[in-house]
Motif scaffolding. Sequence first.
Motif, PDB file in Angstrom:
ATOM      1  N   ALA A   1       6.459   5.507   5.727  1.00 24.15           N
ATOM      2  CA  ALA A   1       5.010   5.319   5.741  1.00 24.15           C
ATOM      3  C   ALA A   1       4.563   4.772   7.088  1.00 24.15           C
ATOM      4  O   ALA A   1       3.555   5.221   7.643  1.00 24.15           O
ATOM      5  CB  ALA A   1       4.604   4.365   4.621  1.00 24.15           C
TER       6      ALA A   1
ATOM      7  N   GLY B   1       2.274   1.924  -3.215  1.00 28.25           N
ATOM      8  CA  GLY B   1       1.253   2.477  -4.103  1.00 28.25           C
ATOM      9  C   GLY B   1       1.167   3.985  -3.952  1.00 28.25           C
ATOM     10  O   GLY B   1       0.862   4.699  -4.917  1.00 28.25           O
ATOM     11  N   LEU B   2       1.449   4.506  -2.733  1.00 27.21           N
ATOM     12  CA  LEU B   2       1.398   5.947  -2.510  1.00 27.21           C
ATOM     13  C   LEU B   2       2.735   6.610  -2.803  1.00 27.21           C
ATOM     14  O   LEU B   2       2.898   7.813  -2.623  1.00 27.21           O
ATOM     15  CB  LEU B   2       1.008   6.242  -1.063  1.00 27.21           C
ATOM     16  CG  LEU B   2      -0.438   5.917  -0.691  1.00 27.21           C
ATOM     17  CD1 LEU B   2      -0.610   5.905   0.817  1.00 27.21           C
ATOM     18  CD2 LEU B   2      -1.390   6.928  -1.324  1.00 27.21           C
ATOM     19  N   GLY B   3       3.706   5.808  -3.196  1.00 27.30           N
ATOM     20  CA  GLY B   3       5.011   6.360  -3.524  1.00 27.30           C
ATOM     21  C   GLY B   3       5.866   6.611  -2.297  1.00 27.30           C
ATOM     22  O   GLY B   3       6.736   7.475  -2.290  1.00 27.30           O
ATOM     23  N   LEU B   4       5.613   5.856  -1.189  1.00 24.82           N
ATOM     24  CA  LEU B   4       6.395   6.050   0.033  1.00 24.82           C
ATOM     25  C   LEU B   4       7.171   4.780   0.336  1.00 24.82           C
ATOM     26  O   LEU B   4       6.707   3.684   0.022  1.00 24.82           O
ATOM     27  CB  LEU B   4       5.470   6.345   1.216  1.00 24.82           C
ATOM     28  CG  LEU B   4       4.736   7.685   1.184  1.00 24.82           C
ATOM     29  CD1 LEU B   4       3.631   7.688   2.214  1.00 24.82           C
ATOM     30  CD2 LEU B   4       5.692   8.833   1.422  1.00 24.82           C
TER      31      LEU B   4
ATOM     32  N   TRP C   1       1.941   6.563   9.512  1.00 23.55           N
ATOM     33  CA  TRP C   1       0.661   5.896   9.766  1.00 23.55           C
ATOM     34  C   TRP C   1       0.415   5.753  11.271  1.00 23.55           C
ATOM     35  O   TRP C   1      -0.682   6.023  11.781  1.00 23.55           O
ATOM     36  CB  TRP C   1       0.664   4.535   9.064  1.00 23.55           C
ATOM     37  CG  TRP C   1      -0.550   3.689   9.307  1.00 23.55           C
ATOM     38  CD1 TRP C   1      -0.568   2.407   9.764  1.00 23.55           C
ATOM     39  CD2 TRP C   1      -1.925   4.061   9.098  1.00 23.55           C
ATOM     40  NE1 TRP C   1      -1.848   1.958   9.862  1.00 23.55           N
ATOM     41  CE2 TRP C   1      -2.706   2.961   9.464  1.00 23.55           C
ATOM     42  CE3 TRP C   1      -2.544   5.224   8.641  1.00 23.55           C
ATOM     43  CZ2 TRP C   1      -4.096   2.967   9.394  1.00 23.55           C
ATOM     44  CZ3 TRP C   1      -3.934   5.238   8.579  1.00 23.55           C
ATOM     45  CH2 TRP C   1      -4.688   4.125   8.947  1.00 23.55           C
TER      46      TRP C   1
ATOM     47  N   GLN D   1       0.827  -1.207   0.000  1.00 18.65           N
ATOM     48  CA  GLN D   1       0.000   0.000   0.000  1.00 18.65           C
ATOM     49  C   GLN D   1       0.861   1.257   0.000  1.00 18.65           C
ATOM     50  O   GLN D   1       0.591   2.216  -0.716  1.00 18.65           O
ATOM     51  CB  GLN D   1      -0.884   0.015   1.246  1.00 18.65           C
ATOM     52  CG  GLN D   1      -2.221  -0.669   1.029  1.00 18.65           C
ATOM     53  CD  GLN D   1      -3.098  -0.503   2.254  1.00 18.65           C
ATOM     54  OE1 GLN D   1      -2.590  -0.398   3.362  1.00 18.65           O
ATOM     55  NE2 GLN D   1      -4.397  -0.496   2.037  1.00 18.65           N
ATOM     56  N   ALA D   2       1.904   1.234   0.835  1.00 21.11           N
ATOM     57  CA  ALA D   2       2.788   2.387   0.921  1.00 21.11           C
ATOM     58  C   ALA D   2       3.451   2.643  -0.406  1.00 21.11           C
ATOM     59  O   ALA D   2       3.530   3.786  -0.877  1.00 21.11           O
ATOM     60  CB  ALA D   2       3.841   2.161   2.013  1.00 21.11           C
TER      61      ALA D   2
END
Lengths: 434, 336
Positions: free
Chosen positions: A253, A245-248, A257, A242-243
């Motif tokens: 991340a 996917g956000l570019g982190l 979070w 997921q991270a």
Amino acid sequence: MSDGLRNAGLFALVAALIVGTGMLQSWNTALVILNFGLISAIMALGVNLQWGFAGLFNVGVMGFVALGGLAVVLVSMPPVGAAWQAGGLGILAGLVLGAATIAGAILLWQRMSPGRARGLALLALGLVGFFAFRAVFDSGVQAVEAVDPALTGYLGGLGLPVLLAWPVGGLLAAGGAWVIGKTALGLRSDYLAIATLGISEIIIAVMKNEDWLSRGVKNVIGLPRPVPYEVDLQNDPAFVEQAAGLGLDAVTASGLWVKTQYGVLFAIVLVVIFVALQLALKSPWGRMMRAIRDNETAARAMGKDVTRRHLQVFVLGSAICGLAGAMMTTLDGQLTPSSYQPLRFTFLVWVMVIVGGSGSNLGAVLGGFLIWFLWVQVEPLGALLMQGITAGMADGSALKAHLLDSVAHMRLLTMGIVLLLVLRFSPRGLIPEK
Amino acid sequence: MELLNALMVLMNFVIVPALTYGSQLALGALGVTLVYGILRFSNFAHGDGMALGTTAVILFTWWFQSLGISLGPVPTALLALPFGIAAAAALMLGTDRVVYRFYRTQKAKPVILVIVSMGVMFIYNGITRFIIGPDDQNFADGARFLFTVREFRDWSGLDEGFGIRSTQALTVVTAVIVVAALFWFLNRTRTGKSMRAFSDNEDLALLSGINPEKVVAVTWLLVAALATIAGTLYGLDKSFKPFTYFQLLLPIFAAAIVGGLGSPLGAIAGGFIIAFSEVTVTYAWKKVLEYALPEALAPEGLMQLMSTEYKFAVSFMILVVVLLFKPTGLFKGKAV
């Protein structure tokens, strides 16, 4: 410009400051400021309840905050079985003995007729009680503190979920406030100030020295958390994906979070307390409190029990500070008794309330965020300023080194100046009471 | 003989240190009580005012030391003291002009002034740390002892003895001189009398033509002198650390309240009550009792009622007891 728009503007400014920090420095820093801002806002609400609603001058915020922190240890750490076996009973018996002595003394005071006999009886009871207490208690303490002192050496807690510690922190602080309020309320306003200053120093002294309770200056580390650990998140493939996917990257991340989750928890508490206080302010109870604040004599003449109401509001306000203290210790993940400094935990909260606007809950929240932001950011800004001033000086000169070193103390100076300026030119604060 | 030895131990560890500490507290409490009597608020900036005055003294001391000026056996700080007082007086008068006067003309509530003094406390604290940093500073020089324990023992032939450090003697002597001068000033001079009149009844004093601004200015001068002297003596005797001075607020206030806020005599009595209680409660009595009691009764433990870390708790307990049973203090102070 209407009040609503003005207030919205002020909050937008604070939001912009925090977002600006995120963009210019790092989002991690911004979230840390936000979380501590939320906690500060709750502390400011507690002090505002005492000062703004009732005109009570509490200079012991630090003590109540520390009691909240202690509650986290007592509730959430796992109990140390060996220590309980070694001396738990002795300590408990000692405490019961101490409490019984005090209760006995109060009973004697009330039952016996005034005179020399009463004085002597009290003295005798006090002496016997004290030495009995010390004898039983000290042996228990020694036994407990001898249990693996490098790692434990204390009784531990109850091993309950950490979120439960928050209300317990409030309760502990309320208990402390009740004792102080009983003594000092109803006397001159300055006496309460000095009594609270004293109790807060004593609470910190107890936490620093009673190793069986809080491990003292050895600190309790690794407090349980209500949110997942960063390491676990980094090892969780779904989270990493997921991270990504956000570019982190996973490390950043996970930090963000976790802090966001804390932020959400704190925000929920803040909103609940804020709404409750707003309702209280508008209720008949709130009107009565303000009537007492504005004219005690008139309120007393109307049949209001002023001292009792003061005690009530003092205990409530301190409980809120205790709750905030428990939240802060949870966020830190450790209890460090030596980190409690009156300038940081008592007087800074006062600056928040005064700058925000005494008597106004919205003001207290705003002050909490704004002053916390200043407190954190004054240092880097001061460093920048000092570098500018000293740029022309020769390297290695004593004055230059001294000036650069003294940046760390800019905070106190700035806070004092902010407080005095607001008191002088805008005594009702940024968001005045209606 | 045994009793004499017990007395010597007691002198060395309890009476002399408590007398010294009590003198320091009394001077501090006098400052607090003067502000309270004349300006009618509890000055939270007093501890940090002491620290700032002492800072000035330390800087002058260092300067004199670098010039090679010294007073021989007496600490150089004594020479620097007038300069420190001047600096503190300028600072406090300036503070009054810029900060407090506004609220005085407005007739603001005392509690507002207390909050204002909190802001001043922040600023003083910041300035002190800015100038001299938050760390311990040592500025005592000159002779260390008036006479040492060993010298006394050799002289008297007893098993135990007591010594007096030069700073302890200096503290008590200075305190006596300062207090005598202060009382002479308050009771004998015109300005002093007008101050007492102002403190007793402000309106009446104004009606009889006393200039309030002058009274206030003189008060700040006295407070600056008292605070600087108290701070310097404390710093010479123990050590100078800004945070310790902030912490002194509690025993100083306790002393002033126990004596009765606004009563100079009470402040002195309160200072010694607090100091003697603190020292006796936190002192380990083992050695004294070993001498004083027959051998069979000699104690095994340290016989310490409370550990030294709780010395603030002692002043606090006394404060609470006084608040509960005699809120106006021992020497009837004001209760506004």
